[in-house]
Design a protein around this motif. Structure first.
Motif, PDB file in Angstrom:
ATOM      1  N   GLY A   1       0.087   8.380 -10.557  1.00 50.36           N
ATOM      2  CA  GLY A   1      -0.355   9.439 -11.444  1.00 50.36           C
ATOM      3  C   GLY A   1       0.711   9.779 -12.469  1.00 50.36           C
ATOM      4  O   GLY A   1       1.893   9.414 -12.318  1.00 50.36           O
ATOM      5  N   GLU A   2       0.322  10.503 -13.500  1.00 54.46           N
ATOM      6  CA  GLU A   2       1.254  10.848 -14.574  1.00 54.46           C
ATOM      7  C   GLU A   2       2.419  11.694 -14.051  1.00 54.46           C
ATOM      8  O   GLU A   2       3.569  11.520 -14.477  1.00 54.46           O
ATOM      9  CB  GLU A   2       0.519  11.595 -15.680  1.00 54.46           C
ATOM     10  CG  GLU A   2       1.370  11.853 -16.914  1.00 54.46           C
ATOM     11  CD  GLU A   2       1.934  10.578 -17.531  1.00 54.46           C
ATOM     12  OE1 GLU A   2       3.111  10.615 -17.962  1.00 54.46           O
ATOM     13  OE2 GLU A   2       1.219   9.561 -17.577  1.00 54.46           O
ATOM     14  N   ALA A   3       2.135  12.614 -13.121  1.00 47.52           N
ATOM     15  CA  ALA A   3       3.215  13.456 -12.575  1.00 47.52           C
ATOM     16  C   ALA A   3       4.233  12.619 -11.815  1.00 47.52           C
ATOM     17  O   ALA A   3       5.447  12.818 -11.941  1.00 47.52           O
ATOM     18  CB  ALA A   3       2.628  14.525 -11.662  1.00 47.52           C
ATOM     19  N   ALA A   4       3.743  11.649 -11.020  1.00 46.53           N
ATOM     20  CA  ALA A   4       4.652  10.784 -10.262  1.00 46.53           C
ATOM     21  C   ALA A   4       5.478   9.918 -11.206  1.00 46.53           C
ATOM     22  O   ALA A   4       6.687   9.743 -11.014  1.00 46.53           O
ATOM     23  CB  ALA A   4       3.861   9.904  -9.297  1.00 46.53           C
TER      24      ALA A   4
ATOM     25  N   VAL B   1       0.831  -1.211   0.000  1.00 47.54           N
ATOM     26  CA  VAL B   1       0.000   0.000   0.000  1.00 47.54           C
ATOM     27  C   VAL B   1       0.867   1.262   0.000  1.00 47.54           C
ATOM     28  O   VAL B   1       0.630   2.204  -0.746  1.00 47.54           O
ATOM     29  CB  VAL B   1      -0.957   0.018   1.211  1.00 47.54           C
ATOM     30  CG1 VAL B   1      -1.739   1.332   1.247  1.00 47.54           C
ATOM     31  CG2 VAL B   1      -1.897  -1.178   1.174  1.00 47.54           C
ATOM     32  N   GLY B   2       1.882   1.279   0.844  1.00 48.24           N
ATOM     33  CA  GLY B   2       2.733   2.447   0.965  1.00 48.24           C
ATOM     34  C   GLY B   2       2.240   3.402   2.024  1.00 48.24           C
ATOM     35  O   GLY B   2       1.589   3.008   2.992  1.00 48.24           O
ATOM     36  N   LEU B   3       2.541   4.674   1.846  1.00 52.80           N
ATOM     37  CA  LEU B   3       2.099   5.728   2.756  1.00 52.80           C
ATOM     38  C   LEU B   3       1.106   6.635   2.037  1.00 52.80           C
ATOM     39  O   LEU B   3       1.128   6.736   0.806  1.00 52.80           O
ATOM     40  CB  LEU B   3       3.298   6.577   3.211  1.00 52.80           C
ATOM     41  CG  LEU B   3       4.312   5.951   4.166  1.00 52.80           C
ATOM     42  CD1 LEU B   3       5.443   6.940   4.424  1.00 52.80           C
ATOM     43  CD2 LEU B   3       3.667   5.532   5.468  1.00 52.80           C
ATOM     44  N   PRO B   4       0.249   7.341   2.781  1.00 53.26           N
ATOM     45  CA  PRO B   4      -0.640   8.332   2.159  1.00 53.26           C
ATOM     46  C   PRO B   4       0.182   9.385   1.407  1.00 53.26           C
ATOM     47  O   PRO B   4       1.280   9.755   1.834  1.00 53.26           O
ATOM     48  CB  PRO B   4      -1.386   8.942   3.338  1.00 53.26           C
ATOM     49  CG  PRO B   4      -1.325   7.897   4.414  1.00 53.26           C
ATOM     50  CD  PRO B   4       0.003   7.218   4.235  1.00 53.26           C
ATOM     51  N   GLU B   5      -0.351   9.866   0.312  1.00 56.91           N
ATOM     52  CA  GLU B   5       0.392  10.793  -0.545  1.00 56.91           C
ATOM     53  C   GLU B   5       0.919  12.021   0.194  1.00 56.91           C
ATOM     54  O   GLU B   5       2.066  12.424  -0.041  1.00 56.91           O
ATOM     55  CB  GLU B   5      -0.473  11.218  -1.733  1.00 56.91           C
ATOM     56  CG  GLU B   5       0.295  12.059  -2.737  1.00 56.91           C
ATOM     57  CD  GLU B   5      -0.505  12.350  -3.989  1.00 56.91           C
ATOM     58  OE1 GLU B   5      -0.284  13.424  -4.574  1.00 56.91           O
ATOM     59  OE2 GLU B   5      -1.353  11.513  -4.364  1.00 56.91           O
TER      60      GLU B   5
ATOM     61  N   VAL C   1      13.974   4.849  -6.249  1.00 58.10           N
ATOM     62  CA  VAL C   1      13.471   3.555  -5.759  1.00 58.10           C
ATOM     63  C   VAL C   1      12.748   3.742  -4.428  1.00 58.10           C
ATOM     64  O   VAL C   1      11.673   3.171  -4.190  1.00 58.10           O
ATOM     65  CB  VAL C   1      14.634   2.540  -5.612  1.00 58.10           C
ATOM     66  CG1 VAL C   1      14.153   1.253  -4.947  1.00 58.10           C
ATOM     67  CG2 VAL C   1      15.235   2.227  -6.979  1.00 58.10           C
ATOM     68  N   LEU C   2      13.317   4.567  -3.547  1.00 56.39           N
ATOM     69  CA  LEU C   2      12.698   4.825  -2.249  1.00 56.39           C
ATOM     70  C   LEU C   2      11.318   5.470  -2.417  1.00 56.39           C
ATOM     71  O   LEU C   2      10.351   5.076  -1.744  1.00 56.39           O
ATOM     72  CB  LEU C   2      13.619   5.722  -1.418  1.00 56.39           C
ATOM     73  CG  LEU C   2      13.148   6.069  -0.008  1.00 56.39           C
ATOM     74  CD1 LEU C   2      14.333   6.075   0.966  1.00 56.39           C
ATOM     75  CD2 LEU C   2      12.468   7.436   0.041  1.00 56.39           C
ATOM     76  N   LEU C   3      11.201   6.436  -3.314  1.00 55.75           N
ATOM     77  CA  LEU C   3       9.905   7.091  -3.534  1.00 55.75           C
ATOM     78  C   LEU C   3       8.882   6.109  -4.102  1.00 55.75           C
ATOM     79  O   LEU C   3       7.707   6.124  -3.708  1.00 55.75           O
ATOM     80  CB  LEU C   3      10.063   8.281  -4.470  1.00 55.75           C
ATOM     81  CG  LEU C   3      10.811   9.498  -3.909  1.00 55.75           C
ATOM     82  CD1 LEU C   3      10.848  10.616  -4.947  1.00 55.75           C
ATOM     83  CD2 LEU C   3      10.177   9.990  -2.618  1.00 55.75           C
ATOM     84  N   PHE C   4       9.313   5.253  -5.012  1.00 51.91           N
ATOM     85  CA  PHE C   4       8.397   4.240  -5.554  1.00 51.91           C
ATOM     86  C   PHE C   4       7.882   3.356  -4.421  1.00 51.91           C
ATOM     87  O   PHE C   4       6.684   3.054  -4.341  1.00 51.91           O
ATOM     88  CB  PHE C   4       9.112   3.392  -6.605  1.00 51.91           C
ATOM     89  CG  PHE C   4       8.225   2.381  -7.272  1.00 51.91           C
ATOM     90  CD1 PHE C   4       7.594   2.670  -8.473  1.00 51.91           C
ATOM     91  CD2 PHE C   4       8.012   1.130  -6.705  1.00 51.91           C
ATOM     92  CE1 PHE C   4       6.761   1.735  -9.083  1.00 51.91           C
ATOM     93  CE2 PHE C   4       7.181   0.190  -7.304  1.00 51.91           C
ATOM     94  CZ  PHE C   4       6.555   0.499  -8.502  1.00 51.91           C
TER      95      PHE C   4
END
Length: 318
Positions: free
Chosen positions: A292-295, A145-149, A243-246
């Motif tokens: 999203g496209e920006a990410a 899931v990750g973290l909330p944006e 990689v960390l951000l992904f």
């Protein structure tokens, strides 16, 4: 009148050479400073009995390097994280370099502060660090899931600023990963980059990666042979940052390693090459479709297979 193309190209080449000279000068100055600090700190390194000076309240982490424990000074003061490195695994020089590097970064809000004085016991080298009560990012995110944006954005901006400070001082972290970003609250209003044991100045010669690692950049992973070396550049940190951000956005790594034998990485390379070349639109790999496209655009820039074409970490602020 415009300069002829040959003159313009020569001028551009001279500017690049000047920038390279400036970077090398900063790197040499930084290395001299570190060595001077290491020499002075080594002369003054006190011998301690751990339990005599600290209340050890629990273990925060451990590994082949040693351990990190929660501690409170017996003479009074705030609780800290004590990093204790086993002498059988870490030499005196390596310990002094890590501590002195961290002390050089004390002006950066986004870098974890080392608290003097460092010390040694019969079996360990140690120093205190400020305590990050919420632990590391690995412990905060939900797998799959990750973290909330909003939290990811806060982490991204702060880690980018920390990397910018390091790279501006001709230092490359070399070990950026979820475990080494510490949070001071669970909402990530304050996070700091830690663990500078592998940090070296720009231009240092790096050995091949020893085992599969999702954070390793392709140019490092593809080094082969005992004598193979790679000149250390900030682009290695940039790749690991992508990689960390992904992982923060998805709760998973994009691949196991940046190798042609890794199917997830092969799919990414094919997609990246098509999108960067401006060819017909190609659907992103399934693991990327929830972004999203920006990410996706930002991550394509950070994770460019060619080191010289990666965008700087500060691009996240756009």
């Amino acid at each position: 009148m415009e300069a002829p193309p040959e003159a313009a190209a020569a001028e551009e080449e001279e500017e690049e050479e000047d920038e390279d000279d400036d970077e090398e000068s900063v790197a040499r100055a930084q290395e001299r400073l570190l060595r001077a600090l290491m020499e002075r700190t080594g002369r003054e390194l006190p011998r301690r009995e751990l339990e005599r000076d600290w209340f050890i309240l629990g273990e925060l982490g451990s590994g082949s390097y040693g351990r990190v424990v929660l501690a409170e000074p017996r003479h009074g003061g705030a609780r800290v994280a004590l990093k204790l490195l086993r002498k059988e695994r870490t030499g005196r020089g390596g310990f002094l370099r890590e501590f002195c590097t961290q002390r050089c970064l004390r002006g950066a809000l986004g870098c974890l502060r080392a608290l003097p004085p460092p010390f040694e016991t019969g079996t360990e080298f140690g120093f205190a660090q400020e305590l990050a009560p919420a632990g590391d990012l690995c412990g905060l995110l939900t797998p799959g899931v990750g973290l909330p944006e909003p939290q990811v954005k806060r982490c991204a901006a702060q880690v980018a600023a920390a990397l910018g400070y390091l790279h501006g001082h001709a230092l490359v972290h070399r070990d950026l990963k979820l475990d080494n970003v510490l949070a001071f609250d669970r909402e990530c209003h304050l996070v700091k980059l830690g663990d500078f044991g592998l940090t070296r100045v720009l231009g240092y010669q790096v050995c091949p990666a020893s085992s599969p690692a999702p954070y390793a950049a392709p140019e490092l992973w593809h080094l082969r042979g005992a004598g193979a070396r790679l000149r250390l550049e900030p682009a290695l940190d940039t790749w690991a940052f992508g990689v960390l951000l992904f992982a923060l956005l998805t709760g998973a790594f994009p691949w196991a390693s940046p190798a042609a034998s890794d199917p997830a990485f092969r799919r990414f390379r094919a997609w990246h090459g098509r999108t960067c070349a401006g060819e017909a639109r190609l659907a992103p790999p399934s693991a990327w479709r929830g972004l999203g496209e920006a990410a996706r655009g930002l991550l394509r820039g950070l994770l460019h297979p060619e080191p010289g074409r990666r965008c700087p970490p500060g691009e996240v602020l756009r």
